[in-house]
Design a protein around this motif. Structure first.
Motif, PDB file in Angstrom:
ATOM      1  N   HIS A 102      29.495  44.761  59.734  1.00 25.72           N
ATOM      2  CA  HIS A 102      28.492  44.503  58.584  1.00 25.72           C
ATOM      3  C   HIS A 102      29.045  44.130  57.315  1.00 25.72           C
ATOM      4  CE1 HIS A 102      25.612  45.922  55.842  1.00 25.72           C
ATOM      5  NE2 HIS A 102      24.686  45.367  56.528  1.00 25.72           N
ATOM      6  N   GLY A 103      28.383  43.420  56.905  1.00 22.71           N
ATOM      7  CA  GLY A 103      28.716  42.691  55.563  1.00 22.71           C
ATOM      8  C   GLY A 103      29.777  41.531  55.581  1.00 22.71           C
ATOM      9  N   GLY A 104      30.250  41.027  56.904  1.00 20.89           N
ATOM     10  CA  GLY A 104      31.423  40.100  57.266  1.00 20.89           C
ATOM     11  C   GLY A 104      32.627  40.680  57.178  1.00 20.89           C
ATOM     12  N   LEU A 105      32.647  42.233  57.412  1.00 20.05           N
ATOM     13  CA  LEU A 105      34.112  42.731  57.684  1.00 20.05           C
ATOM     14  C   LEU A 105      34.695  42.566  58.798  1.00 20.05           C
ATOM     15  CD1 LEU A 105      33.492  46.122  55.847  1.00 20.05           C
ATOM     16  CD2 LEU A 105      34.322  43.966  54.862  1.00 20.05           C
ATOM     17  N   ASP A 106      36.025  42.532  58.957  1.00 16.93           N
ATOM     18  CA  ASP A 106      36.647  42.297  60.067  1.00 16.93           C
ATOM     19  C   ASP A 106      37.330  43.608  60.854  1.00 16.93           C
ATOM     20  OD1 ASP A 106      38.847  43.244  58.461  1.00 16.93           O
ATOM     21  OD2 ASP A 106      40.264  41.737  58.660  1.00 16.93           O
ATOM     22  N   VAL A 129      27.788  59.544  62.239  1.00 17.76           N
ATOM     23  CA  VAL A 129      28.140  59.651  60.753  1.00 17.76           C
ATOM     24  C   VAL A 129      26.974  58.908  59.991  1.00 17.76           C
ATOM     25  CG1 VAL A 129      30.713  60.014  61.046  1.00 17.76           C
ATOM     26  CG2 VAL A 129      29.612  57.794  60.692  1.00 17.76           C
ATOM     27  N   PRO A 130      26.961  59.463  58.424  1.00 19.18           N
ATOM     28  CA  PRO A 130      25.978  58.828  57.825  1.00 19.18           C
ATOM     29  C   PRO A 130      26.184  57.381  57.334  1.00 19.18           C
ATOM     30  CG  PRO A 130      26.930  60.277  56.478  1.00 19.18           C
ATOM     31  CD  PRO A 130      27.415  60.455  58.116  1.00 19.18           C
ATOM     32  N   GLN A 131      25.150  56.547  56.976  1.00 20.57           N
ATOM     33  CA  GLN A 131      25.489  54.959  56.383  1.00 20.57           C
ATOM     34  C   GLN A 131      26.242  55.350  54.974  1.00 20.57           C
ATOM     35  OE1 GLN A 131      22.436  52.174  57.376  1.00 20.57           O
ATOM     36  NE2 GLN A 131      23.190  51.250  55.538  1.00 20.57           N
ATOM     37  N   ALA A 132      27.000  54.616  54.856  1.00 28.17           N
ATOM     38  CA  ALA A 132      27.810  54.409  53.602  1.00 28.17           C
ATOM     39  C   ALA A 132      27.472  53.305  52.805  1.00 28.17           C
ATOM     40  CB  ALA A 132      29.418  54.423  53.597  1.00 28.17           C
ATOM     41  N   ARG A 133      27.773  53.134  51.470  1.00 27.65           N
ATOM     42  CA  ARG A 133      27.357  52.138  50.699  1.00 27.65           C
ATOM     43  C   ARG A 133      28.892  51.570  50.674  1.00 27.65           C
ATOM     44  NH1 ARG A 133      26.070  54.762  45.173  1.00 27.65           N
ATOM     45  NH2 ARG A 133      27.949  56.154  46.099  1.00 27.65           N
ATOM     46  N   MET A 134      29.135  50.092  50.385  1.00 27.55           N
ATOM     47  CA  MET A 134      30.222  49.278  50.336  1.00 27.55           C
ATOM     48  C   MET A 134      31.229  49.913  49.123  1.00 27.55           C
ATOM     49  SD  MET A 134      31.979  47.392  51.714  1.00 27.55           S
ATOM     50  CE  MET A 134      30.818  46.168  52.764  1.00 27.55           C
ATOM     51  N   GLU A 135      30.360  50.567  48.259  1.00 30.78           N
ATOM     52  CA  GLU A 135      31.619  50.917  46.935  1.00 30.78           C
ATOM     53  C   GLU A 135      31.949  52.309  47.293  1.00 30.78           C
ATOM     54  OE1 GLU A 135      26.735  51.358  45.616  1.00 30.78           O
ATOM     55  OE2 GLU A 135      28.183  49.775  46.632  1.00 30.78           O
ATOM     56  N   ASP A 136      31.279  53.004  48.223  1.00 30.46           N
ATOM     57  CA  ASP A 136      32.146  54.209  48.730  1.00 30.46           C
ATOM     58  C   ASP A 136      33.333  53.991  49.496  1.00 30.46           C
ATOM     59  OD1 ASP A 136      29.764  55.914  47.736  1.00 30.46           O
ATOM     60  OD2 ASP A 136      28.872  55.421  49.600  1.00 30.46           O
ATOM     61  N   LEU A 137      33.405  52.667  49.852  1.00 26.22           N
ATOM     62  CA  LEU A 137      34.651  52.540  50.881  1.00 26.22           C
ATOM     63  C   LEU A 137      35.679  51.590  50.186  1.00 26.22           C
ATOM     64  CD1 LEU A 137      32.578  51.371  54.013  1.00 26.22           C
ATOM     65  CD2 LEU A 137      33.701  53.672  53.504  1.00 26.22           C
ATOM     66  N   LEU A 138      35.745  51.285  48.993  1.00 29.73           N
ATOM     67  CA  LEU A 138      36.497  50.462  48.147  1.00 29.73           C
ATOM     68  C   LEU A 138      37.927  51.406  48.165  1.00 29.73           C
ATOM     69  CD1 LEU A 138      34.250  49.014  45.278  1.00 29.73           C
ATOM     70  CD2 LEU A 138      35.143  47.797  47.369  1.00 29.73           C
ATOM     71  N   GLY A 139      39.053  50.395  47.952  1.00 31.02           N
ATOM     72  CA  GLY A 139      40.426  51.156  47.632  1.00 31.02           C
ATOM     73  C   GLY A 139      40.839  50.586  46.599  1.00 31.02           C
ATOM     74  N   GLY A 140      41.991  50.384  46.295  1.00 29.97           N
ATOM     75  CA  GLY A 140      42.298  49.954  44.969  1.00 29.97           C
ATOM     76  C   GLY A 140      43.912  49.468  45.110  1.00 29.97           C
TER      77      GLY A 140
END
Length: 134
Positions: free
Chosen positions: A20-24, A54-65
């Protein structure tokens, strides 16, 4: 095309996906498109986070650094931290275990991955890998 090539090379069970969102990778932010090769037959299906409960996440919940922050995220998740990042790890681990025929389904793979994390086995394996590469 990817699963056809892998099948021609002798693979028996393969999952290829467009996240989803074009992720690999499989994403918990929405529905993912999956192509499965199993014993010479190709099928397609869609799977979202509900596939493993599991619940649906928001993209910002998965961001790294930074690399250091990402390493800490990995240690936290493998150390048992709950939340969207763990859910994403469980989803992708479930797919790997299913494709390897270690798990009978995505939910079974997620359960096995959660057990590996919760028992401490996953973190111990990461520590062994880190020690061996030092």
């Amino acid at each position: 095309t990817m699963v056809e090539v892998l099948g021609a090379l002798g693979s028996r069970h393969v999952l290829a996906f467009h996240g989803h969102g074009g992720l690999d990778e499989l994403s918990t932010t929405g529905e993912n498109f999956v192509v499965e090769l199993r014993d010479g037959k190709i099928s397609e299906f869609r799977a979202g986070p509900e596939a493993i409960g599991v619940p649906q996440a928001r993209m910002e919940d998965l961001l790294g650094g930074t690399p250091q922050e990402n390493a800490q995220i990995a240690r936290d998740v493998l150390g048992g931290a709950k939340g969207p990042k763990r859910d994403a790890v469980l989803f992708n681990s479930a797919a790997a275990l299913f494709a390897a025929d270690v798990a009978s389904s995505l939910p079974d793979g997620a359960r096995r991955a959660a057990e590996a994390i919760d028992s401490g086995a996953a973190l111990r394996k990461l520590e062994q890998l880190a020690a061996a590469s030092a």
